[in-house]
Motif scaffolding. Structure first.
Motif, PDB file in Angstrom:
ATOM      1  N   ARG A 154     -42.085 -31.566 -29.789  1.00 48.18           N
ATOM      2  CA  ARG A 154     -41.278 -30.494 -30.394  1.00 48.18           C
ATOM      3  C   ARG A 154     -41.767 -30.046 -31.856  1.00 48.18           C
ATOM      4  NH1 ARG A 154     -37.664 -27.295 -31.627  1.00 48.18           N
ATOM      5  NH2 ARG A 154     -35.415 -27.868 -32.354  1.00 48.18           N
ATOM      6  N   LEU A 156     -44.962 -29.853 -32.474  1.00 48.53           N
ATOM      7  CA  LEU A 156     -46.191 -28.668 -32.201  1.00 48.53           C
ATOM      8  C   LEU A 156     -45.421 -27.341 -31.753  1.00 48.53           C
ATOM      9  CD1 LEU A 156     -48.190 -30.793 -29.602  1.00 48.53           C
ATOM     10  CD2 LEU A 156     -48.833 -29.668 -31.918  1.00 48.53           C
ATOM     11  N   GLY A 157     -44.432 -27.391 -31.044  1.00 45.41           N
ATOM     12  CA  GLY A 157     -43.654 -26.070 -30.971  1.00 45.41           C
ATOM     13  C   GLY A 157     -43.287 -25.479 -32.310  1.00 45.41           C
ATOM     14  N   ILE A 158     -42.766 -26.282 -33.012  1.00 40.39           N
ATOM     15  CA  ILE A 158     -42.352 -25.660 -34.699  1.00 40.39           C
ATOM     16  C   ILE A 158     -43.464 -25.145 -35.379  1.00 40.39           C
ATOM     17  CG2 ILE A 158     -41.331 -26.072 -36.663  1.00 40.39           C
ATOM     18  CD1 ILE A 158     -39.369 -28.296 -35.232  1.00 40.39           C
ATOM     19  N   ALA A 160     -46.038 -23.819 -33.974  1.00 45.59           N
ATOM     20  CA  ALA A 160     -46.550 -22.682 -33.365  1.00 45.59           C
ATOM     21  C   ALA A 160     -45.451 -21.558 -33.611  1.00 45.59           C
ATOM     22  CB  ALA A 160     -46.555 -22.941 -31.929  1.00 45.59           C
ATOM     23  N   SER A 161     -44.076 -21.664 -34.228  1.00 42.73           N
ATOM     24  CA  SER A 161     -43.435 -20.685 -34.543  1.00 42.73           C
ATOM     25  C   SER A 161     -43.084 -20.468 -35.965  1.00 42.73           C
ATOM     26  CB  SER A 161     -42.178 -20.965 -33.740  1.00 42.73           C
ATOM     27  OG  SER A 161     -41.637 -22.065 -33.822  1.00 42.73           O
ATOM     28  N   ARG A 171     -52.793 -18.855 -35.393  1.00 41.15           N
ATOM     29  CA  ARG A 171     -52.510 -20.211 -34.860  1.00 41.15           C
ATOM     30  C   ARG A 171     -52.849 -21.193 -36.100  1.00 41.15           C
ATOM     31  NH1 ARG A 171     -51.737 -21.059 -28.906  1.00 41.15           N
ATOM     32  NH2 ARG A 171     -51.345 -23.297 -29.982  1.00 41.15           N
ATOM     33  N   GLU A 174     -54.385 -27.589 -34.441  1.00 38.68           N
ATOM     34  CA  GLU A 174     -53.734 -28.586 -34.108  1.00 38.68           C
ATOM     35  C   GLU A 174     -54.759 -30.073 -33.435  1.00 38.68           C
ATOM     36  OE1 GLU A 174     -51.772 -26.654 -30.965  1.00 38.68           O
ATOM     37  OE2 GLU A 174     -50.260 -26.275 -32.108  1.00 38.68           O
TER      38      GLU A 174
ATOM     39  N   PRO B 149     -48.536 -24.046 -23.850  1.00 39.30           N
ATOM     40  CA  PRO B 149     -47.333 -24.714 -23.207  1.00 39.30           C
ATOM     41  C   PRO B 149     -45.959 -24.608 -23.769  1.00 39.30           C
ATOM     42  CG  PRO B 149     -49.399 -26.155 -24.425  1.00 39.30           C
ATOM     43  CD  PRO B 149     -49.674 -24.504 -24.558  1.00 39.30           C
ATOM     44  N   VAL B 150     -45.225 -24.530 -23.151  1.00 39.68           N
ATOM     45  CA  VAL B 150     -43.706 -24.401 -23.430  1.00 39.68           C
ATOM     46  C   VAL B 150     -43.488 -25.852 -24.144  1.00 39.68           C
ATOM     47  CG1 VAL B 150     -41.515 -23.689 -23.134  1.00 39.68           C
ATOM     48  CG2 VAL B 150     -43.217 -22.462 -22.181  1.00 39.68           C
ATOM     49  N   ARG B 151     -43.235 -26.090 -25.362  1.00 40.00           N
ATOM     50  CA  ARG B 151     -42.920 -27.461 -26.022  1.00 40.00           C
ATOM     51  C   ARG B 151     -41.340 -27.627 -25.724  1.00 40.00           C
ATOM     52  NH1 ARG B 151     -47.971 -29.580 -26.642  1.00 40.00           N
ATOM     53  NH2 ARG B 151     -49.370 -28.071 -27.719  1.00 40.00           N
ATOM     54  N   SER B 152     -41.051 -29.046 -25.993  1.00 34.39           N
ATOM     55  CA  SER B 152     -39.947 -29.584 -26.233  1.00 34.39           C
ATOM     56  C   SER B 152     -39.268 -28.713 -27.380  1.00 34.39           C
ATOM     57  CB  SER B 152     -39.825 -31.078 -26.614  1.00 34.39           C
ATOM     58  OG  SER B 152     -38.600 -31.483 -26.638  1.00 34.39           O
ATOM     59  N   GLY B 153     -37.866 -28.378 -26.822  1.00 33.66           N
ATOM     60  CA  GLY B 153     -36.978 -27.586 -27.752  1.00 33.66           C
ATOM     61  C   GLY B 153     -37.183 -26.325 -27.764  1.00 33.66           C
ATOM     62  N   GLN B 154     -38.385 -25.569 -27.113  1.00 35.18           N
ATOM     63  CA  GLN B 154     -38.516 -24.300 -27.221  1.00 35.18           C
ATOM     64  C   GLN B 154     -37.867 -23.585 -25.790  1.00 35.18           C
ATOM     65  OE1 GLN B 154     -42.775 -24.006 -27.238  1.00 35.18           O
ATOM     66  NE2 GLN B 154     -42.994 -23.632 -29.388  1.00 35.18           N
TER      67      GLN B 154
END
Lengths: 268, 248
Positions: A154, A156-158, A160-161, A171, A174, B149-154
């Motif tokens: 989760r 890592l997703g944040i 990236a955004s 980027r 990471e 990759p599509v991460r958790s929560g995305q």
């Protein structure tokens, strides 16, 4: 210009502060002028792990609110020349951190330091977002268990955004640090292996830190574990710093030690 | 306006290009903001991420609408109104004032052109008409390709087309498409194909470990997925009312 590195994880208690302390200390030991900042406003711990809790006069929030200047708030490490700590405020909360204020402090530090390590609080709320917003690189600390891995995913997703780099279409680089690793439990199938975690998170592995009582002892005595070169976690953190600086170090302590006959007899 | 005529213009600094894109149309069946606002709020609340900064084309199906307060309300909900579709003359004036574009149906415009061409041809008597019909381009919506990759929560949504994910879809992540979904890493999260109701949509994946798969609203959760197919390459499609999962 300094390189800003956030140490983050999502989940609490996985070893962010331990990793921040040893990472910063390791960089300073290798001659790089480094500052480590505690972003966990209200729950400050980094000063304890760094062993400078008695010397905190002004903190990060004081600098943000301009009640003190950086020179007054930076605590110089007594053991290592190039190492400084910026403690969090214990009496305030995360709302005391403003994006502009954090940006201004980091910019000022950038003029003087090579590396700025941001020790993120747990969670994905304001404190964590502030810690990662200006980061150039991120060290994601994960334990080999499913909930920690999912939280790291989760985060890592944040990264990236919601970071400044992401907003500019760049980027944040990471890195993964896997802590509290117990090879014998992995061999028994009770713990996720390095391979499992790397497959799920799909980022570059910077270090694997074995579980050891030396980490708790180091925290209690206020000496970053990387300074204990007789301990496995200390050596593993040293390797991690070398790898970060571009050196090639094989990963150690990944295999369960075979117990000798005598040790088994003595129950060690 | 500054006078650029004296400067040697680098003509390639700007380019105009035509492009086929899908755009969401917001149809307004009521001119009363007191009615439209709660309805819109309910829709936006259901999927705030979808609607955030979504460009919309306004289709005003009713008379007597006042555009400026409507536009202001839409922006408050995170929508980005870009143009008005075939407005009446009054609404078109308001749109121009509000900085919105006016879009007319190309088919209707073409029909109108054709009638004009015919009538002028009649008047010019026996002049051969080379019907300048624009080359019929198949309306094809762009496929959305996600290389990270599509991460958790995305949540990733391919509006109006197919979705291709080159990496893995993590547990707790959601991928949606109006068309098909292809996942080349492991599919460990949720995948919903044909979310606007396309029953011919399919999901293809190289490693099926999904939490949920759905085609046009028919879904299966991981418990209901045959354990023999877990971790294998598979496709998911609708066979009548039944959601089928077949190995690839």
């Amino acid at each position: 210009m300094a390189k800003i590195i956030v140490v983050t994880s999502g989940k609490g208690g996985v070893g962010k502060t331990t990793t921040s302390a040893s990472f910063a200390t390791g960089l300073a030991l290798r001659g790089h002028k480094t500052v480590v900042i505690d972003f966990d406003v209200g729950l400050r711990n980094l000063d304890l792990i760094m062993g400078c809790e008695r010397r905190v006069v002004f903190d990060f929030v004081n600098v943000i609110t301009k009640e003190a200047n950086l020179k007054q708030a930076l605590i110089k490490d007594k053991r290592i020349d190039n190492l400084y700590v910026l403690a969090a405020s214990q009496t305030r909360d995360k709302d005391a951190l403003s994006q502009a204020g954090v940006g201004r402090v980091l910019e000022e530090l950038s003029e003087d330091f090579e590396y700025i390590i941001c020790d993120s609080p747990a969670g994905i709320e304001k404190g964590a977002l502030m810690a990662m917003y200006y980061a150039d690189e991120a060290v994601v600390v994960t334990n080999p268990e499913v909930s920690s891995v999912r939280d790291s995913d989760r985060v890592l997703g944040i990264l990236a955004s919601k970071t400044q780099r992401a907003e500019k279409g760049e980027r944040v680089k990471e890195h993964l640090v896997l802590t509290r690793y117990v090879p014998s439990r992995v061999a028994e199938g009770e713990m996720l292996s390095v391979e499992d975690v790397c497959e799920i998170l799909a980022i570059d592995l910077l270090g694997v830190i074995p579980e050891s009582e030396d980490v708790l002892n180091a925290s209690n005595s206020g000496v970053p574990v990387v300074l204990n070169e007789e301990s496995k976690p200390g050596l593993a953190y040293g390797d991690m710093v070398d790898r970060f600086l571009g050196e090639d170090r094989p990963h150690r302590f990944l295999e369960a030690e075979k117990k000798g006959f005598l040790n088994r007899l003595l129950g060690k | 306006m500054p006078d650029f005529s004296a400067q040697t213009a680098a003509t390639d600094a700007v380019e105009f290009k035509g492009r086929m894109l899908t755009l969401s149309v917001l149809k307004l069946n009521s001119a009363d903001l007191n009615q439209t606002e709660p309805a819109l709020a309910a829709k936006v609340q259901r999927a705030a991420d979808f609607f955030r900064n979504m460009p919309v084309l306004l289709d005003v199906a009713v008379d007597g609408i006042d555009l400026p307060p409507l536009v202001e309300m839409l922006r408050r909900y995170g929508l980005v109104p870009v143009a008005v579709f075939q407005p009446s003359a009054a609404v078109a004036t308001q749109a121009a004032q509000a900085g919105l574009g006016v879009i007319n149906d190309p088919k209707a415009a073409r029909k109108a052109e054709a009638t004009v061409a015919e009538s002028s041809a009649e008047s010019a008597s026996a002049q051969p008409i080379t019907a300048a019909a624009p080359p019929a381009k198949a309306a094809r919506n762009a496929t959305k390709v996600v290389s990270d990759p599509v991460r958790s929560g995305q949540q990733v949504y391919a509006r109006g087309g197919d979705l291709v994910v080159l990496g893995a879809v993590s547990p707790g992540a959601e991928v949606l498409a109006d068309g098909n979904i292809h996942v080349y890493g492991a599919l460990r999260g949720r995948a919903l194909a044909g979310v606007q109701g396309d029953e011919s949509a399919r999901i293809f994946c190289r490693e099926l470990s999904a939490e949920l798969v759905s085609v046009a609203g028919c879904y299966k959760i991981s418990e209901d997925i045959n354990a023999k197919l877990a971790g294998r390459a598979a496709q998911i499609f609708l066979e009548g009312e039944r959601l089928e999962i077949a190995p690839l």
